[in-house]
Design an enzyme around this catalytic site. Structure first.
Site, PDB file in Angstrom:
ATOM      1  N   HIS A 105      33.836  38.582  38.546  1.00  0.00           N
ATOM      2  CA  HIS A 105      34.568  38.867  37.306  1.00  0.00           C
ATOM      3  C   HIS A 105      35.899  38.140  37.428  1.00  0.00           C
ATOM      4  CE1 HIS A 105      36.070  41.872  40.102  1.00  0.00           C
ATOM      5  NE2 HIS A 105      37.059  42.191  39.270  1.00  0.00           N
ATOM      6  N   ASP A 109      42.787  38.990  41.461  1.00  0.00           N
ATOM      7  CA  ASP A 109      42.589  39.039  42.910  1.00  0.00           C
ATOM      8  C   ASP A 109      41.215  38.541  43.335  1.00  0.00           C
ATOM      9  OD1 ASP A 109      41.907  41.583  41.554  1.00  0.00           O
ATOM     10  OD2 ASP A 109      41.290  42.281  43.533  1.00  0.00           O
ATOM     11  N   HIS A 110      40.378  38.163  42.380  1.00  0.00           N
ATOM     12  CA  HIS A 110      39.058  37.606  42.705  1.00  0.00           C
ATOM     13  C   HIS A 110      38.951  36.114  42.398  1.00  0.00           C
ATOM     14  CE1 HIS A 110      36.837  41.468  43.479  1.00  0.00           C
ATOM     15  NE2 HIS A 110      37.960  41.907  42.924  1.00  0.00           N
ATOM     16  N   HIS A 206      32.249  48.240  35.654  1.00  0.00           N
ATOM     17  CA  HIS A 206      33.677  48.048  35.936  1.00  0.00           C
ATOM     18  C   HIS A 206      34.496  48.071  34.641  1.00  0.00           C
ATOM     19  CE1 HIS A 206      36.900  47.095  38.617  1.00  0.00           C
ATOM     20  NE2 HIS A 206      37.095  45.863  38.221  1.00  0.00           N
ATOM     21  N   ASP A 229      33.525  44.206  42.169  1.00  0.00           N
ATOM     22  CA  ASP A 229      34.141  45.497  41.855  1.00  0.00           C
ATOM     23  C   ASP A 229      33.206  46.321  40.981  1.00  0.00           C
ATOM     24  OD1 ASP A 229      36.319  44.586  43.199  1.00  0.00           O
ATOM     25  OD2 ASP A 229      37.691  44.606  41.491  1.00  0.00           O
ATOM     26  N   HIS A 304      36.704  44.941  50.130  1.00  0.00           N
ATOM     27  CA  HIS A 304      37.646  45.181  49.032  1.00  0.00           C
ATOM     28  C   HIS A 304      38.256  46.568  49.229  1.00  0.00           C
ATOM     29  CE1 HIS A 304      39.129  45.726  44.868  1.00  0.00           C
ATOM     30  NE2 HIS A 304      39.145  44.406  44.800  1.00  0.00           N
TER      31      HIS A 304
END
Length: 354
Positions: A105, A109-110, A206, A229, A304
């Site tokens: 996604h 932070d990804h 999510h 996530d 994570h």
């Protein structure tokens, strides 16, 4: 190498050795480093390397979310959190062998180091634009990074020459796909088939982030699922059915509740709200353990990690309640964790590349 480094410091600071001696020490250190280049990229079967075990909260010993899957001499990267490219560089990973990036996604932070993964693999000799697979919306992310790095690429090509750093190979290339949402948890989408490797995407929970996906990799009779996530999700359980390794994001809700309470008591209202809100769309440690049980996963790797546990005591507190759900075959990811799945076997071997 540490011995050589100590010798260098002693020589320069205490004994005052000559320039030629200093150069010889540096040459020996570099030669030793090159001679010890990693060989894990060439192992048979399927391998999993944790490039980033943390989340958006800063931790000095954990990069943000990133997992490398190695199959057939190629690396496939799932998410590219802050610090993950630096980790691979420190571990002497053969960046030119990165064959694709898979984004779960588009939370910052990804995706933060997408530009660096592109740059480093291009400089290392990647021979084609870097494929970036992701759900609808990945095109915007890729276009943005290509634009942001355009001047940097032009400088490097001008400096080193177009024959060495070819402009046409220095780009990211988006490969968007769609997955069913709100349908049967058995719905998956094949996003890559290459030399025996099959990668499938599936929708995860999510909200309000949509689309958000996880990935399943199957190769040489072995398998790994990486969730990205997610909250509790039947789609994860379905996709991870009988998987060798389930790499599941995990949040210690009990610890985040304390973070929120302490922030509120200190008058840090914005911090308190964020800490209060984030558990809503992340699975707890016990929910991740239950998903692994329901799927029949052989090994559960929690990554994570939020908040990031930074010592043994905090790790035990982080895992509160997990033993009551799943008493074995659970590990907390660490940066550099290496999991080897030999072909057509039940073995799961764990090591570290650090």
């Amino acid at each position: 190498m540490l011995q050589n480094f100590a010798t260098t410091i002693l020589c320069i600071t205490l004994l005052g050795c000559t320039a030629s001696t200093q150069d010889g020490i540096i040459r020996d250190m570099l030669s030793e480093r090159i001679a010890n280049s990693p060989t894990w990229i060439d192992q048979p079967g399927l391998q999993v390397l944790i490039c980033g075990s943390g989340g958006p909260l800063v931790a000095t010993d954990r990069a943000a979310a990133c997992v490398a899957v190695v199959a057939g001499g190629k690396m496939y990267i799932v998410d590219v959190g802050a610090g993950s490219a630096e980790n691979l560089g420190a571990w002497q990973a053969p960046m030119a062998k990165i064959a694709g990036v898979f984004l779960t996604h588009f939370h910052s932070d990804h995706i933060m180091e997408l530009g660096e993964f592109n740059l480093q693999s291009w400089a290392a000799g990647r021979e084609a634009p870097l494929p970036v697979y992701g759900p609808t919306g990945v095109e915007q992310v890729v276009t943005g990074f290509n634009t942001a790095y355009a001047q940097s690429r032009s400088y490097r090509t001008a400096h080193h020459g177009a024959d060495f750093l070819k402009p046409e190979t220095g780009l990211l290339k988006a490969h968007p796909f769609t997955v069913a949402t709100g349908a049967s948890p058995n719905d998956t989408t094949v996003v890559l088939e290459s030399d025996g490797l099959v990668v499938r995407a599936f929708s995860v929970a999510h909200p309000p982030v949509s689309p958000a996906v996880g990935y399943r990799f199957d190769y040489a009779g072995r398998s790994v699922v990486i969730t990205g996530d997610t909250g509790p999700s039947e789609a994860v359980v379905s996709a991870a059915k009988d998987v060798d390794v389930l790499v599941h994001d995990a949040m210690a809700h009990h610890m985040m509740n304390i973070v929120s309470e302490v922030a509120a008591e200190a008058g840090l209202d914005r911090n308190a709200k964020i800490a209060h809100d984030v558990p809503e769309y992340h699975a707890s440690v016990t929910e991740a353990a239950k998903a692994a049980n329901d799927a029949g996963a052989k090994l559960l790797v929690m990554y994570h990690l939020v908040p990031p546990p930074q010592n043994f005591v905090l790790e035990r507190i982080f895992l509160r309640g997990v033993d009551d759900v799943r008493s074995e075959d659970v590990v907390l990811a660490e940066d550099g964790m290496w999991i080897d799945l030999p072909p057509d076997s039940d073995e799961i071997l764990q090591d570290s590349v650090r």
